[in-house]
Write a protein that holds these residues in place. Structure first.
Motif, PDB file in Angstrom:
ATOM      1  N   THR A  12      16.557  26.634  17.376  1.00  0.00           N
ATOM      2  CA  THR A  12      15.334  26.641  16.999  1.00  0.00           C
ATOM      3  C   THR A  12      15.156  27.190  15.867  1.00  0.00           C
ATOM      4  N   ARG A  46       5.651  24.445  10.838  1.00  0.00           N
ATOM      5  CA  ARG A  46       6.532  23.738  11.640  1.00  0.00           C
ATOM      6  C   ARG A  46       6.880  23.915  13.176  1.00  0.00           C
ATOM      7  N   SER A  49       9.504  26.546  17.749  1.00  0.00           N
ATOM      8  CA  SER A  49      10.379  25.971  18.468  1.00  0.00           C
ATOM      9  C   SER A  49      10.990  24.592  18.030  1.00  0.00           C
ATOM     10  N   GLN A  50      10.724  24.491  16.812  1.00  0.00           N
ATOM     11  CA  GLN A  50      11.244  23.176  15.969  1.00  0.00           C
ATOM     12  C   GLN A  50      12.741  23.472  15.688  1.00  0.00           C
ATOM     13  N   ARG A  51      13.563  22.377  16.117  1.00  0.00           N
ATOM     14  CA  ARG A  51      15.154  22.604  15.654  1.00  0.00           C
ATOM     15  C   ARG A  51      15.362  22.786  14.275  1.00  0.00           C
ATOM     16  N   LEU A  55      14.226  20.296  10.138  1.00  0.00           N
ATOM     17  CA  LEU A  55      13.442  20.710   8.762  1.00  0.00           C
ATOM     18  C   LEU A  55      13.661  19.843   7.544  1.00  0.00           C
TER      19      LEU A  55
END
Length: 68
Positions: A12, A46, A49-51, A55
């Motif tokens: 993340t 974004r 916790s966004q991988r 992105l």
């Protein structure tokens, strides 16, 4: 900033920041992460916790820049 984005794609955003902060004194790590989201609000938008691999290229560059 070099073209090669060196982020951990399966980790993340927040985990990438933690990995980059390992060289910083322990007491400053939390404040450093908060400062990153202040400087790069797009990363905060974004989601922490966004991988990183999901992105955009520019967002990965932002993340890579603060991890150096």
């Amino acid at each position: 900033m070099p073209e090669g984005r060196q982020v951990f794609a399966t980790m993340t955003v927040e985990d990438n920041l933690r990995a980059g902060a390992l060289a910083a004194p322990r007491a400053r790590r939390g404040a450093a992460a908060a400062r990153v989201f202040e400087l790069f609000p797009r990363l905060a938008e974004r989601g922490r916790s966004q991988r990183a691999g999901l992105l955009s290229g520019g967002e990965q560059q932002m993340l890579a820049m603060v991890g150096r």
